[in-house]
Motif scaffolding. Structure first.
Motif, PDB file in Angstrom:
ATOM      1  N   PHE A   1      -1.912   2.907  -4.701  1.00  0.00           N
ATOM      2  CA  PHE A   1      -1.134   2.593  -4.143  1.00  0.00           C
ATOM      3  C   PHE A   1       1.287   2.817  -4.347  1.00  0.00           C
ATOM      4  O   PHE A   1       0.782   1.773  -3.860  1.00  0.00           O
ATOM      5  N   LYS A   2       1.798   3.532  -4.558  1.00  0.00           N
ATOM      6  CA  LYS A   2       2.716   2.780  -4.391  1.00  0.00           C
ATOM      7  C   LYS A   2       3.410   3.269  -3.713  1.00  0.00           C
ATOM      8  O   LYS A   2       4.961   3.609  -3.727  1.00  0.00           O
ATOM      9  N   LEU A   3       3.414   4.007  -2.703  1.00  0.00           N
ATOM     10  CA  LEU A   3       4.243   5.090  -1.283  1.00  0.00           C
ATOM     11  C   LEU A   3       4.832   2.660  -0.651  1.00  0.00           C
ATOM     12  O   LEU A   3       3.301   2.248   0.011  1.00  0.00           O
ATOM     13  N   VAL A   4       6.294   2.318  -0.482  1.00  0.00           N
ATOM     14  CA  VAL A   4       6.016   0.976  -0.129  1.00  0.00           C
ATOM     15  C   VAL A   4       6.827   1.507   1.089  1.00  0.00           C
ATOM     16  O   VAL A   4       7.769   2.084   0.900  1.00  0.00           O
ATOM     17  N   HIS A   5       7.180   0.083   1.915  1.00  0.00           N
ATOM     18  CA  HIS A   5       8.259   0.345   2.793  1.00  0.00           C
ATOM     19  C   HIS A   5       8.764   0.187   2.759  1.00  0.00           C
ATOM     20  O   HIS A   5       9.190  -1.250   1.702  1.00  0.00           O
ATOM     21  N   ASP A   6      10.376   0.264   3.158  1.00  0.00           N
ATOM     22  CA  ASP A   6      11.926  -0.096   2.853  1.00  0.00           C
ATOM     23  C   ASP A   6      12.271  -1.513   2.747  1.00  0.00           C
ATOM     24  O   ASP A   6      13.329  -2.179   2.285  1.00  0.00           O
ATOM     25  N   ASP A   7      11.302  -2.032   3.513  1.00  0.00           N
ATOM     26  CA  ASP A   7      11.903  -3.838   3.581  1.00  0.00           C
ATOM     27  C   ASP A   7      10.978  -4.575   2.506  1.00  0.00           C
ATOM     28  O   ASP A   7      11.175  -5.295   2.112  1.00  0.00           O
ATOM     29  N   GLY A   8      10.663  -3.506   1.609  1.00  0.00           N
ATOM     30  CA  GLY A   8      10.328  -4.556   0.872  1.00  0.00           C
ATOM     31  C   GLY A   8       8.414  -4.875   0.701  1.00  0.00           C
ATOM     32  O   GLY A   8       8.391  -5.452  -0.394  1.00  0.00           O
ATOM     33  N   GLU A   9       7.969  -4.782   1.502  1.00  0.00           N
ATOM     34  CA  GLU A   9       6.584  -5.443   1.937  1.00  0.00           C
ATOM     35  C   GLU A   9       5.176  -4.434   1.431  1.00  0.00           C
ATOM     36  O   GLU A   9       5.575  -3.669   2.112  1.00  0.00           O
ATOM     37  N   ARG A  10       4.328  -4.734   0.324  1.00  0.00           N
ATOM     38  CA  ARG A  10       3.376  -4.103   0.026  1.00  0.00           C
ATOM     39  C   ARG A  10       2.572  -4.025   1.604  1.00  0.00           C
ATOM     40  O   ARG A  10       1.755  -5.045   1.565  1.00  0.00           O
ATOM     41  N   ARG A  11       1.989  -2.860   1.912  1.00  0.00           N
ATOM     42  CA  ARG A  11       1.028  -2.903   3.476  1.00  0.00           C
ATOM     43  C   ARG A  11      -0.185  -1.842   2.641  1.00  0.00           C
ATOM     44  O   ARG A  11       0.006  -0.058   2.130  1.00  0.00           O
ATOM     45  N   PHE A  12      -1.683  -1.538   2.958  1.00  0.00           N
ATOM     46  CA  PHE A  12      -2.266  -0.782   3.346  1.00  0.00           C
ATOM     47  C   PHE A  12      -2.510  -0.304   4.180  1.00  0.00           C
ATOM     48  O   PHE A  12      -2.062  -0.192   4.858  1.00  0.00           O
TER      49      PHE A  12
ATOM     50  N   ARG B   1     -14.126  18.486   0.343  1.00  0.00           N
ATOM     51  CA  ARG B   1     -12.049  18.120   0.385  1.00  0.00           C
ATOM     52  C   ARG B   1     -12.453  17.736   1.573  1.00  0.00           C
ATOM     53  O   ARG B   1     -13.186  17.561   2.738  1.00  0.00           O
ATOM     54  N   ILE B   2     -11.498  16.269   1.466  1.00  0.00           N
ATOM     55  CA  ILE B   2     -11.535  14.822   2.828  1.00  0.00           C
ATOM     56  C   ILE B   2     -10.138  15.395   2.373  1.00  0.00           C
ATOM     57  O   ILE B   2      -8.959  15.271   1.486  1.00  0.00           O
ATOM     58  N   ARG B   3      -9.540  15.736   4.441  1.00  0.00           N
ATOM     59  CA  ARG B   3      -7.703  15.980   4.543  1.00  0.00           C
ATOM     60  C   ARG B   3      -8.427  14.584   5.474  1.00  0.00           C
ATOM     61  O   ARG B   3      -8.732  14.354   6.694  1.00  0.00           O
ATOM     62  N   ARG B   4      -7.055  13.679   5.371  1.00  0.00           N
ATOM     63  CA  ARG B   4      -7.016  12.465   5.823  1.00  0.00           C
ATOM     64  C   ARG B   4      -5.793  12.509   6.338  1.00  0.00           C
ATOM     65  O   ARG B   4      -4.303  12.629   5.775  1.00  0.00           O
ATOM     66  N   LEU B   5      -4.891  11.887   7.645  1.00  0.00           N
ATOM     67  CA  LEU B   5      -3.883  11.322   7.616  1.00  0.00           C
ATOM     68  C   LEU B   5      -3.887   9.396   7.612  1.00  0.00           C
ATOM     69  O   LEU B   5      -4.740   8.952   8.612  1.00  0.00           O
ATOM     70  N   ARG B   6      -2.706   8.781   6.844  1.00  0.00           N
ATOM     71  CA  ARG B   6      -2.400   8.020   6.700  1.00  0.00           C
ATOM     72  C   ARG B   6      -1.245   7.665   6.971  1.00  0.00           C
ATOM     73  O   ARG B   6       0.255   7.715   7.650  1.00  0.00           O
ATOM     74  N   SER B   7      -1.655   5.769   7.424  1.00  0.00           N
ATOM     75  CA  SER B   7      -0.192   5.741   8.619  1.00  0.00           C
ATOM     76  C   SER B   7       0.269   4.038   8.094  1.00  0.00           C
ATOM     77  O   SER B   7      -0.730   3.293   8.022  1.00  0.00           O
ATOM     78  N   LEU B   8       1.487   3.848   8.541  1.00  0.00           N
ATOM     79  CA  LEU B   8       1.718   1.881   7.884  1.00  0.00           C
ATOM     80  C   LEU B   8       2.337   1.425   9.180  1.00  0.00           C
ATOM     81  O   LEU B   8       3.501   2.700  10.079  1.00  0.00           O
ATOM     82  N   ASP B   9       1.697   0.533   9.538  1.00  0.00           N
ATOM     83  CA  ASP B   9       2.629   0.285  11.292  1.00  0.00           C
ATOM     84  C   ASP B   9       2.184   1.089  12.137  1.00  0.00           C
ATOM     85  O   ASP B   9       3.616   1.243  13.099  1.00  0.00           O
ATOM     86  N   ALA B  10       1.212   2.474  12.252  1.00  0.00           N
ATOM     87  CA  ALA B  10       0.688   3.149  13.469  1.00  0.00           C
ATOM     88  C   ALA B  10       1.877   4.150  13.087  1.00  0.00           C
ATOM     89  O   ALA B  10       1.911   5.158  14.404  1.00  0.00           O
TER      90      ALA B  10
ATOM     91  N   ALA C   1      10.056   4.920   3.713  1.00  0.00           N
ATOM     92  CA  ALA C   1       9.372   4.062   2.690  1.00  0.00           C
ATOM     93  C   ALA C   1       9.967   4.784   1.144  1.00  0.00           C
ATOM     94  O   ALA C   1      10.745   5.850   0.768  1.00  0.00           O
ATOM     95  N   HIS C   2       9.503   4.805   0.231  1.00  0.00           N
ATOM     96  CA  HIS C   2      10.055   4.954  -1.254  1.00  0.00           C
ATOM     97  C   HIS C   2       8.657   4.430  -2.150  1.00  0.00           C
ATOM     98  O   HIS C   2       7.761   4.067  -2.083  1.00  0.00           O
ATOM     99  N   TYR C   3       9.039   5.241  -3.462  1.00  0.00           N
ATOM    100  CA  TYR C   3       8.034   5.071  -4.597  1.00  0.00           C
ATOM    101  C   TYR C   3       8.047   4.494  -5.362  1.00  0.00           C
ATOM    102  O   TYR C   3       9.374   3.820  -5.533  1.00  0.00           O
ATOM    103  N   LEU C   4       6.688   3.107  -5.785  1.00  0.00           N
ATOM    104  CA  LEU C   4       7.306   1.815  -6.513  1.00  0.00           C
ATOM    105  C   LEU C   4       6.472   2.024  -7.059  1.00  0.00           C
ATOM    106  O   LEU C   4       5.448   2.177  -6.956  1.00  0.00           O
ATOM    107  N   SER C   5       7.251   2.237  -8.892  1.00  0.00           N
ATOM    108  CA  SER C   5       6.126   2.057 -10.003  1.00  0.00           C
ATOM    109  C   SER C   5       6.979   0.859 -10.684  1.00  0.00           C
ATOM    110  O   SER C   5       7.844   0.943 -10.456  1.00  0.00           O
ATOM    111  N   ASP C   6       5.911   0.430 -11.444  1.00  0.00           N
ATOM    112  CA  ASP C   6       6.046  -1.060 -11.788  1.00  0.00           C
ATOM    113  C   ASP C   6       6.149  -0.175 -13.477  1.00  0.00           C
ATOM    114  O   ASP C   6       4.851  -0.888 -14.585  1.00  0.00           O
ATOM    115  N   LEU C   7       7.217  -0.596 -14.565  1.00  0.00           N
ATOM    116  CA  LEU C   7       6.647   0.184 -15.956  1.00  0.00           C
ATOM    117  C   LEU C   7       6.944  -1.219 -16.359  1.00  0.00           C
ATOM    118  O   LEU C   7       8.067  -1.902 -16.492  1.00  0.00           O
TER     119      LEU C   7
END
Length: 251
Positions: free
Chosen positions: A99-110, A141-150, A244-250
């Motif tokens: 899961f590479k989408l990270v909130h702009d505050d930098g904290e990784r949350r599921f 096929r599964i369609r779902r909505l995902r949320s961070l902090d509601a 949010a932003h996409y974060l990938s550690d290379l």
């Protein structure tokens, strides 16, 4: 006296003559096969390096190198003073590996998930290409909505070969699907390939994500592969990136 290994013989458990691949890679292949076959289950402790070396007929250093590479690929976990364990698809592992989408505050949350719909049918052209299927293959096929902090942030559609995950469509769909894949079906997601593209929300996407039509978004098209290299999941995610932003550690 240092133990010398003969590169012309075969490792126990494989008929392939040594010399075609480095010895530790062939030992690694044996270990991967044990993971694929469920001989070593998620969370299970492995025998010691010495025991494995004696069993296979190689040096302890060769075993260690094979295990280290599997640990670097997040398939095994080294625990100081406790040994080596088969990795589990817990939230922390998924959070950092898949899961590479990270909130702009930098904290990784599921993210939390809300299932919008589940259906079965024949694979379409794009699904056949992505998952290496023929046109008569049944998929889920599964369609779902995902949320961070509601806050809704991702609309995703997953496509899975029904023969690999029989009955999945009839039961509850958990937030942590990769853990379910491993526990119920013996399918461990080893790695994934993603393609990213900037897009604008269409009317349906905008409605679900509660955003204006045309809002800039990030589309992530992911193919997930099992331990034996088979593509077993296509996940198409439409992501809002205002906060949010996409974060990938290379590495």
């Amino acid at each position: 006296m240092h133990k010398t290994e003969n590169p012309g013989r075969s490792v126990a458990g494989t008929a392939e003559p040594l010399g075609f691949r480095p010895l530790y890679r062939q030992v690694k292949a044996i270990f991967v096969r044990r993971l694929v076959d469920g001989v070593w289950a998620p969370g299970e402790s492995l025998p010691s390096e010495g025991q494995l070396a004696t069993e296979i007929g190689v040096s302890q250093g060769t075993v260690r190198k094979a295990l280290d590479e599997l640990a670097a690929e997040n398939l095994l976990v080294r625990r100081q003073g406790r040994g080596t364990f088969v990795a589990e698809h817990d939230e922390r592992r998924i959070l950092f590996q898949f899961f590479k989408l990270v909130h702009d505050d930098g904290e990784r949350r599921f993210p939390d998930s809300t299932v919008l719909g589940v259906e079965t049918g024949k694979a379409d052209e794009a699904e056949c290409v992505a998952l290496d299927l023929d046109s008569e293959t049944d998929v889920i096929r599964i369609r779902r909505l995902r949320s961070l902090d509601a806050v809704p942030i991702i609309l995703e559609t997953l496509t899975l070969p029904q023969r690999v995950f029989p009955g999945l469509e009839t039961g509850p769909i958990p937030n942590n699907l990769y853990s379910l894949f491993a526990a119920r079906y013996g399918v461990t997601i080893a790695n994934a390939r993603e393609r990213l593209k900037a897009v604008a929300l269409d009317a349906d996407e905008a409605d679900v994500l509660a955003a204006p039509v045309g809002t800039p978004a990030l589309r992530i098209d992911r193919i997930a592969f099992s331990l034996d290299g088979s593509p077993v999941e296509r996940r198409l995610s439409i992501c809002l990136t205002k906060e949010a932003h996409y974060l990938s550690d290379l590495r």
